[in-house]
Structure formats: structure tokens, C-alpha cells
Design an enzyme around this catalytic site. Structure first.
Site, short mmCIF file in Angstrom:
data_model
loop_
_atom_site.label_atom_id
_atom_site.label_comp_id
_atom_site.label_asym_id
_atom_site.label_seq_id
_atom_site.Cartn_x
_atom_site.Cartn_y
_atom_site.Cartn_z
N CYS A 1 -37.10 59.00 31.25
CA CYS A 1 -38.33 59.41 31.13
C CYS A 1 -37.89 61.05 30.48
O CYS A 1 -37.28 61.79 31.48
CB CYS A 1 -39.19 59.57 32.06
SG CYS A 1 -40.56 60.71 32.14
N CYS B 1 -39.37 63.39 33.83
CA CYS B 1 -38.86 63.38 35.02
C CYS B 1 -37.42 62.53 35.19
O CYS B 1 -37.06 62.63 36.14
CB CYS B 1 -39.58 62.81 36.31
SG CYS B 1 -39.72 60.85 36.02
N CYS C 1 -44.76 47.00 22.97
CA CYS C 1 -45.54 48.43 22.45
C CYS C 1 -44.59 49.55 23.00
O CYS C 1 -43.70 49.67 23.78
CB CYS C 1 -46.64 48.48 23.66
SG CYS C 1 -47.62 50.04 23.40
N CYS D 1 -4.46 12.19 -9.43
CA CYS D 1 -5.55 11.53 -10.15
C CYS D 1 -6.70 11.99 -10.04
O CYS D 1 -7.43 12.01 -8.72
CB CYS D 1 -5.46 9.81 -10.07
SG CYS D 1 -6.99 8.96 -10.77
N CYS E 1 0.97 -1.15 0.05
CA CYS E 1 -0.14 -0.07 0.08
C CYS E 1 0.80 1.24 0.14
O CYS E 1 1.68 1.51 0.86
CB CYS E 1 -0.75 0.04 1.24
SG CYS E 1 -1.94 1.45 1.26
N HIS F 1 -5.37 2.62 -9.35
CA HIS F 1 -4.40 3.12 -8.14
C HIS F 1 -5.01 2.26 -6.99
O HIS F 1 -6.21 2.70 -6.47
CB HIS F 1 -4.56 4.52 -8.10
CG HIS F 1 -3.96 5.27 -9.10
ND1 HIS F 1 -4.70 6.19 -9.92
CD2 HIS F 1 -2.77 5.41 -9.79
CE1 HIS F 1 -4.00 6.82 -10.86
NE2 HIS F 1 -2.60 6.31 -10.96
N CYS G 1 -9.08 3.52 -12.68
CA CYS G 1 -7.66 3.95 -12.87
C CYS G 1 -6.57 2.97 -12.41
O CYS G 1 -5.56 2.98 -12.62
CB CYS G 1 -7.31 5.48 -12.15
SG CYS G 1 -7.60 5.27 -10.43
N CYS H 1 -32.89 42.87 -1.87
CA CYS H 1 -31.87 42.42 -1.36
C CYS H 1 -30.77 43.23 -1.51
O CYS H 1 -29.98 43.39 -0.25
CB CYS H 1 -31.43 41.05 -2.20
SG CYS H 1 -32.60 39.85 -2.18
N CYS I 1 -36.11 34.97 2.49
CA CYS I 1 -35.78 35.52 0.65
C CYS I 1 -35.04 34.65 -0.13
O CYS I 1 -34.07 34.15 0.24
CB CYS I 1 -35.08 36.88 0.97
SG CYS I 1 -34.58 37.41 -0.63
ZN LIG Z 1 -6.55 7.05 -9.62
ZN LIG Z 2 -33.14 38.94 0.03
ZN LIG Z 3 -2.80 1.34 3.44
ZN LIG Z 4 -41.47 60.55 34.24
#
Ligand SMILES: [Zn+2]
Ligand SMILES: [Zn+2]
Ligand SMILES: [Zn+2]
Ligand SMILES: [Zn+2]
Ligand SMILES: [Zn+2]
Ligand SMILES: [Zn+2]
Lengths: 529, 178
Positions: free
Chosen positions: A302, A305, A315, A189, A139, A158, A156, A275, A262
Site C-alpha cells: 500500500c 501504510c 479490478c 528410392c 528380405c 523394391h 519400383c 503481427c 490471428c
Molecule cells: Zn523403391
Molecule cells: Zn498475428
Molecule cells: Zn523383412
Molecule cells: Zn494502507
């Protein structure tokens, strides 16, 4: 904007059709998306007889994993039959041609050897892949040898030991997310390891992952297909809107999982802003994040105050706990002036030219202008988030309400609808401010701002009702009011989006920035290197 | 460990068939995963006359993962970071190009070739790449100055001939990924 859409139940807010009682008399009937065979790339400007969709409505289809698999199998079988090649080869060729069947067949008929070679397929006749024990084999990867060492090679030739081959494939699939283009392990390869060879070598778990990745390349290779970006969602959307159309349309699609996004840039729904403006806007906000940070703070003083006031609901109508002063969270102006014809909280008043003569004054005005829009953009984003928190609390309220009023689960669903309307409308409002930031001052812009104002007032009204304690919510009169306000909000949103989309399609907007016409897409996973 | 056999074989191959002007040794005898390579500036290159140190680090997953090669000697080159890390941009070593059957000998040959033929279109130092393309005389002058300053005398791998200051002669260019 994070995709906080998981709260949306199966009842999506996608009933974006003008009700019959609307002032646009030729818009009628609830029509769902067009589920024809081919996505028709009309940009929502269709003039279908008997029904007219709103201008921002686009055609799209949602595909589930099994659909995606079937489409691929069908194409592979077709090519397998027409070109008389194996299914494995057909699959590799199709992927090589990015699933353009016509071009593949045409090119292949012309010159089979060239096509096969370019796709990394050798030309020898197919033989079933199998493990072999060859005498004298060493190998080249691990340098092991010895009698009985099983080895494998694709066409191939190999040849490597089975352990090395497996290790290599598992690394490619598991760590690198590669599937369609795994090459032979040999240096230089480029022959592709086909699915059948792979199935022979790897364990079932990897096999499954491999085919999942192969499926992904099918979607990623086709311009008309995109994955739903919602986490854990495996669906893909088909839509005919092209990149070059993105200055004319905002292609919002909605997945079966209820996520709305989108199709052009994969971000969460950003109607009415196209976009390219969204990209510009987000970049500007990122660049100016310092200035922006203090604005999105949850506490303000505020104006009367100076005691600290915390915002804990969506809200914008604030009442100081200490001095009872009522003011608007966004512009810090008197609340009593809001909700009247004087209302101009959404509009940025350009100071007359005399004031902004020198460069310094000009840059101050441009900062003020940006802050005006950013302030409102960030505020709706934040409010949408807070409204969502409120909804989770409201769910408990709904249970409580059932007990107290004797209403059924179905009967308390109006709170669910109201919450969804708030979310969707605030998301739209948020983007109207990014959009308005880039609008030149003219008549059309005035109309846009009027629509924006109407929607905003409706949303603030609903938001206020929504925050009432359970004891008051049980009142049947308030229930009717909330239901009416909910549908009014939805209607205002549709009117605004319809109008904006129509003008966008007709190219009537004048922007104060140059639009290139082809917004580069962001996101969209791709394994292509 | 499976990779030991392979590395031992490659070390033997590289030492017996070393590319011109290269000598290879282990950083420490006990660890085959770190190599010290000395490279003479190729005669046909602007780096001629200099001696450069290269450190080759083999990851535990070698050969399934690519080796990491860095310059231990400062060098003025479009494809090597102009700092005391000396990272190299080499196509062969990128994850998507590396194959388990690729060999260190070809990596070393590729590094040598990079000194002969810089690749300004795939730079790590875009400013130096720009200079290389537009003002070769200036580039040559800077590269030679670096050779004089850092690449004379015995090669050291302990980080003492990479220069302490990042902004040495020629300045540090803006880096881009390559
Ligand atoms: Zn190969
Ligand atoms: Zn978009
Ligand atoms: Zn091997
Ligand atoms: Zn206030
Ligand atoms: Zn989805
Ligand atoms: Zn206000």
C-alpha cells in the site's frame, strides 16, 4: 498469452458490430461473416451497399473435418477424370503440386512422364497392390528368407517382407507423423507409398491416423487454410489475408469452437497490434523477463501504510484493508484521480529533453518507458486471468442468485455476458499497450490513447461491479447497470479497434521501429522437411 | 530378435569389404550393437597421417532407426562437434533420410568421404566452417595441429584421446545445429 478461451460458450463475443445508436451513423445492422463461396481477400475495407462492416472485420470460413475431406475428394475426382489416371495417382500428384489443380493439369498435359517421375510415380500401368510369395526371396531389411515368406513391393519393385514393411510404415505414421511423403524403404528410392498400398498393409487404427495426417497436409499445403490452434479442435479456417498484408490488417478469426486467433501468426487474438509488433514485443518481454517478473507479482505494498496488499480480482481499484487508502494497482496513484478528465494512467509522460541528455539518463528513460507499457500490458493479462477465476466462482453465484432472487437461468445470463466482455476487452487493452509502446508521439497517438483511456475506464468500472457480492447483485438496479456497462464496454472496444484498423489499412500510423512489412509467421504445424 | 540376423550380416560385409583404411570390430563380443572402427586419415585429406576412432551405436530399433556415429578421437572439422562427444552431422543419418534398407557400409564410406570433402554449408561448428571457407590455410594449420595432438599413436575408445579441455587449440566455435 495462453489461450484461456475455453470459458467462452456458444454465445461468443463476436457481435463486433457497432449498434445503431453509435455515433458512427453509417454503421448499422448486425451482419455476420461473409460466407460466400470464395473468401474475398478484401481487408475489411469493403464498401458494401447498405451495410458497412467495421474496419477490422475480415472474411473467413470455418471448415469442419468432413468439409476438408470433401474438398480433397472433389479435387481428386476431378483430376482423376480429366487426366485419366487412378485416384491414388491423382492424390499423390495433387499433394506433390500442393493442391494447385490448375498447375498440375497444365504441367501434366505438357509432359506426363516428367510430372509422374517428379512426384515419385513410376510409369507402368496401374495394377492392384498385393502381397506375394516369391521363391528365393530374401528380405533385405531383416535378412529373413524361407518358403511362404510374404512380401510386398510398390511399383519400383523394391521388395521387402510384410513384417518389415508394416514396421516401417507404422513408424513413419505413428512416430514421425508422416503420410503424404512416405517413400519406398529402399536406400535412395524416392517413390511414394500410395494410399491403396498403405491400406492393404496396415491395421485399421493406423489407417485412420494415416488419413487424418493426409488431411492435415491438405490444410498445411494451402496458404489460405490454417488449423484452429485450440487444443482438440479439428477445424480449419480459410482466409484470404496474405503474409504481405499483415502490416495493413490484423486478421482475427473466430472458430466454431469459439477460439479467437490471428490468422497471420496463429497466436490468440492480438488486435489492435499487427503481427510484427506482437512478435517484437513478445521477444522484448522474453529478453527482459527479469525486470518484468517483479511487476507481475500478485502482491504490492500500500503506497500509504506499506502493508501488503494482494490482488485477487481483475479490478484495479484497490482499497487497503488496513488504512482504507484507495489507489490504482497499475500506477499506484490515487484512485480518486482516475475516472475524471485528469485520468492519464494509460499515458506515458515523456520527460522533457533537458533531463535525458546523457546516455545513462536516456537508457533510464527508455527503461521507464518500457516498464510503463509492460506494467499495463502484464496487468491486463493478469486481470483477464483473475476475471476468469472470478467467473468460475460467479457461475456458482449465478445459481445462488437464482435461488435468492427467483430469477431464471436466462435472467442471470447477464453475468456471463459481462464476464465475456471483461475478458475480451482486457485482451484488447493488453495489446493496446504493446501497440502504444511502438507508436511515435503524434496527434493520431493522442486520439488512440483517448480511446484506450475510455475503454480502460469502462472496463475498470464493469470489473468493479462484477466483483460485488451476490446479495448486491440481486438488486435489479445493479443488474441494469451491469448490462448497460457491458454493452458500453463492447462498444468502446469496437470503436477503438475500428479506428486503429482503419488507420492501419490506410498506413497512417507512425511507428518508432522499422516494420519490414512481412512478419514471419510463428507456429503453424508443418510436417514438411 | 529380428535385427540380430541383419546386424550379423552387415558386420560380416563391413569387415570383408571395409572401406580403405578402416578396420571394424565389436566393442565387446557380447554386444553386436556397439562397433569400434579405426580409420586412417585419408591420404588425399588434411587428416592424412592421423588415426581416428569411430564409435557406431545401433539403436534397439535398428535398422528402422538410424545408427549413431561419433568420433572417439578429437578432430578439427566443420561437421564434427569440437568437444569430447564428437557428434557427426551426416545427411544419411538424419531421421528423414534414413531408410531401413540403408547399409552401415555406406555410412562408413560417407564418414570417410566427409574427411576428404568437408561440407561447410551444413556445419555443426559454424566457426570452423567459416574458417574453412574463408581462410583455408588457417583451417589446414588447425586441423593438422589437432591431428598431431590427438590422432597420433594407438586409437583409444575410452575417451582418453578426445582431450580433457573443450577449448583446445583453435578454441571451441559456436555450435549450430546441422
Ligand atoms: Zn523403391
Ligand atoms: Zn498475428
Ligand atoms: Zn523383412
Ligand atoms: Zn494502507
Ligand atoms: Zn477451433
Ligand atoms: Zn492508474
Amino acid at each position: 498469452m495462453d489461450s484461456d478461451d475455453d470459458f467462452m460458450s456458444a454465445v461468443s463475443s463476436e457481435d463486433d458490430i457497432l449498434p445503431d445508436d453509435s455515433d458512427n451513423d453509417d454503421l448499422s445492422g448486425a451482419e455476420d461473416f461473409d460466407f460466400d463461396d470464395e473468401p474475398d481477400p478484401d481487408l475489411g475495407m469493403s464498401k458494401d451497399i447498405g451495410r458497412k462492416r467495421v474496419a477490422y472485420d475480415i472474411s473467413f470460413k470455418v471448415y469442419q473435418p468432413a468439409d476438408i475431406q470433401k474438398q480433397q475428394d472433389d479435387l481428386i475426382n476431378e483430376v482423376n477424370m480429366i487426366l485419366d489416371i487412378s485416384k491414388e495417382e491423382a492424390a499423390i500428384l495433387l499433394r506433390h503440386f500442393r493442391w494447385n489443380k490448375e498447375r498440375l493439369i497444365e504441367d501434366y498435359m505438357d509432359a506426363p512422364p516428367q510430372v509422374l517421375e517428379a512426384a515419385g510415380l513410376a510409369q507402368e500401368p496401374t495394377s492392384l497392390p498385393r502381397l506375394e510369395v516369391k521363391p528365393g526371396f530374401v528380405c533385405d531389411i531383416c535378412c529373413e528368407e524361407g518358403p511362404g515368406l510374404a512380401s510386398f513391393a510398390i511399383k519400383c519393385g523394391h521388395r521387402y517382407c510384410v513384417d518389415c514393411y508394416r514396421h516401417y510404415l507404422s513408424q513413419k505414421i505413428k512416430e514421425e507423423g508422416e503420410a503424404a511423403r512416405i517413400q519406398c524403404p529402399s536406400d535412395g528410392c524416392d517413390l511414394i507409398v500410395d494410399a491403396r498400398s498403405l491400406d492393404l498393409l496396415v491395421n485399421p487404427e493406423l489407417k485412420e491416423r494415416y488419413h487424418e495426417l493426409l488431411n492435415r497436409t491438405y490444410v498445411e499445403d494451402k496458404d489460405t487454410l490454417k488449423w484452429c490452434p485450440a487444443p482438440d479442435c479439428q477445424n480449419a479456417i480459410e482466409c484470404g489475408v496474405k503474409k504481405k498484408d499483415l502490416d495493413k490488417v490484423v486478421p482475427t478469426v473466430s472458430c466454431l469452437c469459439a477460439h479467437r486467433f490471428c490468422f497471420g501468426c496463429i497466436l490468440s487474438d492480438h488486435q489492435p497490434a499487427p503481427c510484427e509488433l506482437v512478435k517484437k514485443w513478445l521477444k522484448k518481454c522474453a529478453d527482459d523477463s527479469e525486470t518484468a517478473n517483479w511487476i507481475s507479482a500478485n502482491t504490492k505494498e500500500c503506497p500509504k501504510c506499506n502493508s501488503t496488499i494482494e490482488k485477487n480480482g481483475g479490478c484495479n481499484h484497490m482499497t487497503c484493508r488496513k488504512c482504507k487508502h484507495e489507489f490504482c494497482w497499475m500506477c499506484m496513484g490515487l484512485w480518486s484521480e482516475h475516472g475524471t478528465s485528469w485520468y492519464s494512467c494509460n499515458r506515458f509522460e515523456e520527460k522533457s529533453g533537458t533531463e535525458a541528455r546523457d546516455a545513462q539518463a536516456k537508457s533510464r528513460v527508455s527503461l521507464e518507458r518500457y516498464l510503463h507499457y509492460y506494467n499495463r500490458y502484464a496487468n491486463h493479462e493478469q486481470s483477464a486471468r483473475l476475471d476468469k477465476d472470478i467467473y468460475t466462482k460467479t457461475e456458482k453465484k449465478m445459481v445462488q442468485l437464482q435461488k435468492e432472487s427467483g430469477m431464471s437461468w436466462i435472467e442471470v445470463q447477464y453475468l456471463n455476458s459481462a464476464s465475456q466482455a471483461l475478458q475480451t476487452c482486457r485482451q484488447t487493452l493488453m495489446w493496446t499497450y504493446a501497440f502504444a509502446f511502438y507508436l511515435a508521439r503524434n496527434n493520431l497517438t493522442e486520439i488512440f490513447e483517448d480511446n484506450q483511456k475510455d475503454l480502460e475506464m469502462a472496463v475498470e468500472g464493469l470489473s468493479e461491479m462484477f466483483e460485488k457480492p451476490v446479495t448486491e447483485l440481486a438488486d435489479p438496479k445493479l443488474k441494469v447497470e451491469i448490462m448497460d456497462k457491458t454493452s458500453y464496454c463492447n462498444k468502446r472496444r469496437i470503436i477503438l479497434l475500428d479506428d486503429t484498423a482503419q488507420n492501419l489499412a490506410d498506413g497512417r500510423w507512425t511507428f518508432n521501429v522499422e516494420l519490414t512489412g512481412s512478419a514471419p509467421t510463428s507456429g503453424g504445424p508443418s510436417n514438411r522437411r | 530378435m529380428a535385427s540380430q540376423k541383419r546386424i550379423a550380416k552387415e558386420l560380416a560385409d563391413c569387415t570383408t569389404h571395409a572401406p580403405a583404411g578402416m578396420s571394424i570390430a565389436l566393442a565387446t563380443d557380447s554386444d553386436v550393437h556397439k562397433w569400434h572402427v579405426t580409420l586412417d586419415g585419408p591420404a588425399e585429406s588434411i587428416y592424412s597421417g592421423g588415426k581416428f576412432g569411430l564409435v557406431v551405436t545401433l539403436p534397439p530399433e535398428y535398422p528402422f532407426k538410424a545408427p549413431v556415429v561419433t568420433f572417439a578421437t578429437r578432430i578439427y572439422h566443420p561437421n564434427v562437434t569440437n568437444d569430447n562427444v564428437g557428434s557427426i552431422c551426416l545427411g544419411l543419418l538424419k531421421a528423414e533420410n534414413w531408410k531401413p534398407a540403408s547399409k552401415l557400409l555406406s555410412v562408413l564410406q560417407a564418414v570417410r568421404l566427409l574427411l576428404v570433402e568437408p561440407q561447410p554449408d551444413d556445419p555443426l561448428e559454424s566457426r570452423i566452417a567459416d574458417e574453412y571457407r574463408r581462410d583455408r590455410a588457417e583451417f589446414d594449420k588447425n586441423a593438422r595441429a589437432y591431428v598431431q595432438r590427438y590422432a597420433k599413436g594407438p586409437v583409444k575408445f575410452d575417451g582418453t584421446n578426445v582431450g580433457a579441455d573443450a577449448g583446445a587449440a583453435g578454441g571451441s566455435g559456436k555450435r549450430s545445429t546441422g
